[in-house]
Scaffold this motif. Structure first.
Motif, mmCIF file in Angstrom:
data_model
loop_
_atom_site.group_PDB
_atom_site.id
_atom_site.type_symbol
_atom_site.label_atom_id
_atom_site.label_comp_id
_atom_site.label_asym_id
_atom_site.label_seq_id
_atom_site.Cartn_x
_atom_site.Cartn_y
_atom_site.Cartn_z
ATOM 1 N N ARG A 412 16.863 47.422 33.702
ATOM 2 C CA ARG A 412 16.948 46.016 34.070
ATOM 3 C C ARG A 412 15.812 45.634 35.014
ATOM 4 O O ARG A 412 15.192 44.573 34.884
ATOM 5 N N ASP A 413 15.531 46.519 35.980
ATOM 6 C CA ASP A 413 14.419 46.258 36.903
ATOM 7 C C ASP A 413 13.091 46.151 36.161
ATOM 8 O O ASP A 413 12.208 45.388 36.553
ATOM 9 N N LEU A 414 12.955 46.932 35.088
ATOM 10 C CA LEU A 414 11.696 46.952 34.341
ATOM 11 C C LEU A 414 11.521 45.731 33.445
ATOM 12 O O LEU A 414 10.408 45.250 33.249
ATOM 13 N N VAL A 415 12.623 45.233 32.883
ATOM 14 C CA VAL A 415 12.494 44.226 31.821
ATOM 15 C C VAL A 415 12.954 42.829 32.205
ATOM 16 O O VAL A 415 12.623 41.865 31.513
ATOM 17 N N ASP A 416 13.721 42.706 33.271
ATOM 18 C CA ASP A 416 14.385 41.438 33.541
ATOM 19 C C ASP A 416 13.412 40.260 33.652
ATOM 20 O O ASP A 416 13.631 39.203 33.062
ATOM 21 N N GLU A 417 12.331 40.432 34.393
ATOM 22 C CA GLU A 417 11.434 39.316 34.641
ATOM 23 C C GLU A 417 10.682 38.853 33.391
ATOM 24 O O GLU A 417 10.293 37.694 33.287
ATOM 25 N N GLU A 418 10.490 39.740 32.445
ATOM 26 C CA GLU A 418 9.705 39.377 31.264
ATOM 27 C C GLU A 418 10.561 39.014 30.054
ATOM 28 O O GLU A 418 10.034 38.606 29.018
ATOM 29 N N THR A 419 11.875 39.159 30.180
ATOM 30 C CA THR A 419 12.744 38.983 29.016
ATOM 31 C C THR A 419 13.284 37.559 28.919
ATOM 32 O O THR A 419 13.919 37.049 29.835
ATOM 33 N N ASP A 420 13.038 36.912 27.763
ATOM 34 C CA ASP A 420 13.543 35.563 27.523
ATOM 35 C C ASP A 420 15.066 35.575 27.400
ATOM 36 O O ASP A 420 15.668 36.580 27.004
ATOM 37 N N ARG A 421 15.670 34.425 27.699
ATOM 38 C CA ARG A 421 17.110 34.266 27.567
ATOM 39 C C ARG A 421 17.443 33.589 26.237
ATOM 40 O O ARG A 421 16.601 32.901 25.661
ATOM 41 N N ALA A 422 18.653 33.804 25.776
ATOM 42 C CA ALA A 422 19.113 33.186 24.528
ATOM 43 C C ALA A 422 20.637 33.151 24.543
ATOM 44 O O ALA A 422 21.283 33.863 25.323
ATOM 45 N N PRO A 453 15.277 31.782 33.852
ATOM 46 C CA PRO A 453 15.707 31.012 35.024
ATOM 47 C C PRO A 453 14.781 31.135 36.227
ATOM 48 O O PRO A 453 14.784 30.264 37.096
ATOM 49 N N ASN A 454 13.993 32.217 36.303
ATOM 50 C CA ASN A 454 13.093 32.415 37.443
ATOM 51 C C ASN A 454 11.685 31.897 37.182
ATOM 52 O O ASN A 454 10.837 31.974 38.070
ATOM 53 N N HIS A 455 11.436 31.400 35.968
ATOM 54 C CA HIS A 455 10.062 31.027 35.605
ATOM 55 C C HIS A 455 10.067 29.712 34.826
ATOM 56 O O HIS A 455 9.965 29.697 33.596
ATOM 57 N N GLU A 456 10.184 28.623 35.558
ATOM 58 C CA GLU A 456 10.214 27.322 34.895
ATOM 59 C C GLU A 456 8.925 27.052 34.117
ATOM 60 O O GLU A 456 8.931 26.307 33.133
ATOM 61 N N ASP A 457 7.835 27.690 34.541
ATOM 62 C CA ASP A 457 6.556 27.465 33.860
ATOM 63 C C ASP A 457 6.563 27.996 32.429
ATOM 64 O O ASP A 457 5.686 27.665 31.640
ATOM 65 N N ARG A 458 7.531 28.833 32.076
ATOM 66 C CA ARG A 458 7.601 29.356 30.712
ATOM 67 C C ARG A 458 8.316 28.402 29.772
ATOM 68 O O ARG A 458 8.471 28.680 28.581
ATOM 69 N N GLY A 459 8.767 27.274 30.325
ATOM 70 C CA GLY A 459 9.290 26.221 29.469
ATOM 71 C C GLY A 459 10.776 26.324 29.189
ATOM 72 O O GLY A 459 11.507 27.095 29.813
ATOM 73 N N ARG A 460 11.188 25.533 28.218
ATOM 74 C CA ARG A 460 12.598 25.455 27.856
ATOM 75 C C ARG A 460 12.786 25.719 26.357
ATOM 76 O O ARG A 460 11.883 25.518 25.569
ATOM 77 N N ARG A 461 13.970 26.193 26.025
ATOM 78 C CA ARG A 461 14.332 26.372 24.622
ATOM 79 C C ARG A 461 14.932 25.075 24.086
ATOM 80 O O ARG A 461 15.566 24.338 24.847
ATOM 81 N N HIS A 462 14.732 24.816 22.817
ATOM 82 C CA HIS A 462 15.323 23.643 22.170
ATOM 83 C C HIS A 462 16.465 24.135 21.287
ATOM 84 O O HIS A 462 16.242 24.809 20.276
ATOM 85 N N VAL A 463 17.700 23.815 21.703
ATOM 86 C CA VAL A 463 18.869 24.287 20.958
ATOM 87 C C VAL A 463 19.620 23.073 20.420
ATOM 88 O O VAL A 463 20.356 22.398 21.150
ATOM 89 N N PRO A 464 19.426 22.742 19.140
ATOM 90 C CA PRO A 464 20.096 21.558 18.569
ATOM 91 C C PRO A 464 21.608 21.731 18.588
ATOM 92 O O PRO A 464 22.131 22.841 18.416
ATOM 93 N N VAL A 465 22.304 20.609 18.791
ATOM 94 C CA VAL A 465 23.759 20.651 18.892
ATOM 95 C C VAL A 465 24.420 20.519 17.523
ATOM 96 O O VAL A 465 25.356 21.255 17.193
ATOM 97 N N GLY A 466 23.947 19.585 16.719
ATOM 98 C CA GLY A 466 24.609 19.344 15.436
ATOM 99 C C GLY A 466 25.935 18.636 15.646
ATOM 100 O O GLY A 466 26.210 18.049 16.696
ATOM 101 N N ASP A 467 26.789 18.727 14.667
ATOM 102 C CA ASP A 467 28.092 18.059 14.757
ATOM 103 C C ASP A 467 29.112 18.885 15.531
ATOM 104 O O ASP A 467 30.067 18.343 16.089
ATOM 105 N N GLU A 468 28.918 20.219 15.534
ATOM 106 C CA GLU A 468 29.882 21.086 16.198
ATOM 107 C C GLU A 468 29.140 22.178 16.967
ATOM 108 O O GLU A 468 28.056 22.600 16.567
ATOM 109 N N VAL A 469 29.763 22.625 18.037
ATOM 110 C CA VAL A 469 29.268 23.799 18.756
ATOM 111 C C VAL A 469 30.375 24.848 18.759
ATOM 112 O O VAL A 469 31.563 24.525 18.582
#
Length: 577
Positions: A412-422, A453-469
């Motif tokens: 976790r210490d090795l990968v956390d900062e570079e790993t994208d969330r999903a 969450p620690n790197h706002e400069d890496r942008g945001r993901r676009h997750v469409p909602v559709g009719d149901e979640v």
């Protein structure tokens, strides 16, 4: 979950979040504290699917403090953890103790001596981890010698030679030299001949049972006083393959009255009818025992320090007899206890793993349920994380327990900062409660959670909602209750659906609303392979746009390596919380 358990979880989470944030000088992450939290509080495990939702607001509250406030709060809740932080800051960087008498040698030379009867299980990583670390400490030299002189009971696997070298590379090391013992039969024969001429060995045709009776009573074998010429002739007949298996052996002459019967006139060479699987060695029938072969090689390759299991103490004593005959100096020896890992249902045994693969109980050496290096590698765990955890065990002669949480923490210490969330919503599989699809209305067309969450400069993901979640069953709010869909906003349960409320993030900060992950009902299906079995569910669409072999963190679930994105469902391997 009752109120008492919830309160206990929140208190424990606050301590762990404060400690984690101060230790790493960054925001705490729910995934990073889940492992320690569950390990220290086994009573929480039955609520595994609910705990993340309970502690998420606690983590967010902790992350809103500055460093001084965090330290003051941790000192108030758990002063011993502040002392632990301070002790870690003062700790020496050297993990392993000094090798005995290392300063007396121009160069520290050590060896790995794997038996290539299969790929490595996780316990096998300890040897390259420790020896490789010592090599770096002393700027030394490391040999990889395949001890493959048993073509019958520990029959070599032809693929294992390269698989083991690949595992060493994955762990971050490169041997200075690689040799195969099965290429060196003539070397061992020559030393056996010299030993015979020195009066240190004799040929013996006793049955194993009859010699055992003599040995245990301290009586010499009737063949012990053969003349050297006869011994030499019979040994040459062994080399020429003129005896059948069990018909003749060559024994090293030791002390027949030695207090330890295991050291009395031990076997140096025996006959084996089963051909070696390597074509280059298939013609040989006279094979050295490991104690003779490895003892000769350790001297010829200039090994200065040997690390071996405490159960092999007799090996050093047997080899010392041979060294005395030749006038050689025996290397320094460190004996260590066994490493034990209790996180797996499958034992750390090469033969057992092979049996389970052949029986179809495991899909292969890289099955996530297998306690193997290949499994951890496929799960996305870096070799460095394993090495550090193994080296931290040291070289104690006592048996030691390796907690998988230490490997996970290192990784976790090795990968956390570079790993994208999903997002990944679990529907079926071990430990899951199912998922619920709900119509959604009144809000934006898509969620925009941060890539990290620690790197706002890496942008945001676009997750469409559709009719149901879809939400995990434990996250679905009661009618009239609110939840915060991460990256989307606050919604209220109304008439079996979700309606956006327009509330801002203050409702989360105040602890009134839980933060949950979600996915569009039409998102790609994904199968997550875990140590406990396969979990299926729905991921956010962007997951399948990554390259395979990418590591992501499924929020509130854990880190996972994307494995096969072209199949339906896509496949990922769970690494750890």
């Amino acid at each position: 979950m009752d109120d008492d358990v919830r309160e206990q979880a929140e208190e424990a989470a606050e301590v762990n979040a404060l400690f984690n944030a101060l230790k790493h000088d960054s925001d705490a992450q729910v995934g990073a504290i889940m492992g320690p939290l569950m390990g220290e509080n086994p009573e929480f495990r039955e609520y595994g699917d609910q705990i993340a939702g309970v502690i998420a607001p606690v983590v967010e509250r902790v992350n809103g403090m500055d460093a001084a406030e965090k330290r003051e709060r941790l000192a108030e809740l758990a002063p011993e953890r502040v002392e632990e932080l301070d002790a870690e800051d003062e700790e020496d960087d050297q993990i392993l103790s000094d090798l005995p008498n290392a300063e007396e040698y121009d160069e520290v030379r050590m060896r790995l001596a794997p038996n290539p009867n299969g790929p490595w299980h996780l316990g096998s990583a300890r040897m390259p981890a420790v020896i490789g670390t010592y090599k770096e400490m002393y700027d030394g030299w490391m040999l990889c010698r395949f001890d493959d002189t048993d073509p019958e009971t520990k029959r070599p696997d032809l693929d294992a030679y390269d698989e083991i070298l690949d595992a060493i590379d994955y762990l971050g090391f490169e041997p200075d030299e690689v040799i195969k013992a099965s290429d060196r039969l003539d070397v061992y024969y020559d030393h056996a001949r010299e030993l015979i001429d020195l009066g240190g060995a004799y040929t013996c045709s006793c049955t194993g049972e009859s010699f055992s009776e003599l040995k245990n009573s301290g009586e010499p074998c009737p063949h012990r006083e053969k003349d050297v010429e006869t011994v030499r002739e019979e040994f040459e007949a062994m080399v020429d393959g003129e005896y059948d298996s069990g018909e003749m052996v060559l024994r090293v002459k030791t002390d027949i009255e030695h207090k330890n019967p295991a050291l009395r006139d031990f076997v140096a060479f025996r006959m084996i009818d089963t051909p070696h699987p390597r074509e280059e060695a298939a013609e040989y029938r006279c094979w050295p025992m490991l104690d003779f072969q490895s003892g000769i090689d350790d001297h010829l390759t200039g090994i200065t320090h040997i690390i071996r299991g405490i159960d092999l103490q007799d090996s050093a004593k047997r080899q010392a007899f041979v060294y005395d005959y030749f006038g050689w100096e025996y290397p320094e020896v460190v004996h260590w206890g066994h490493v034990q890992i209790d996180a797996y249902d499958v034992p750390m045994s090469t033969s057992t793993i092979i049996e389970k693969i052949e029986a179809g109980e495991l899909t292969g050496w890289d099955d996530p349920r297998a306690p193997t290096i290949a499994s951890l590698r496929r799960r996305g765990i870096r070799g460095e994380a394993i090495v550090d955890a193994m080296a931290e065990l040291g070289t104690s002669s006592s048996n030691v327990d390796l907690a998988m949480s230490s490997i996970y923490s290192n990784n976790r210490d090795l990968v956390d900062e570079e790993t994208d969330r999903a997002f990944f919503v679990r529907e079926e599989g071990p430990g899951t409660e199912g998922a619920v699809a709900m119509p959604i209305s009144g809000g934006p067309d898509a969620g925009e959670p941060l890539v990290h969450p620690n790197h706002e400069d890496r942008g945001r993901r676009h997750v469409p909602v559709g009719d149901e979640v879809v939400l995990e069953a434990g996250d679905v709010p009661e009618e009239g209750e609110r939840v915060w869909l991460k990256g989307y906003g606050c919604v209220r349960a109304e008439d079996g659906g979700l309606v956006a409320t327009g509330d801002d993030l203050d409702v989360v900060r105040e602890g009134d609303v839980s933060v949950v992950h979600w996915a569009p009902a039409e998102g790609p299906r994904l199968r997550l392979r875990t140590m406990d079995g396969d979990v299926t569910g729905i991921a956010e669409p962007g997951v399948v746009d990554y390259d395979e072999d990418t590591l992501v963190q499924f929020e509130r679930v854990g880190f996972a390596r994307l494995d096969d994105l072209g199949s339906d469902p896509a496949v990922a391997y769970y690494a750890h919380p």
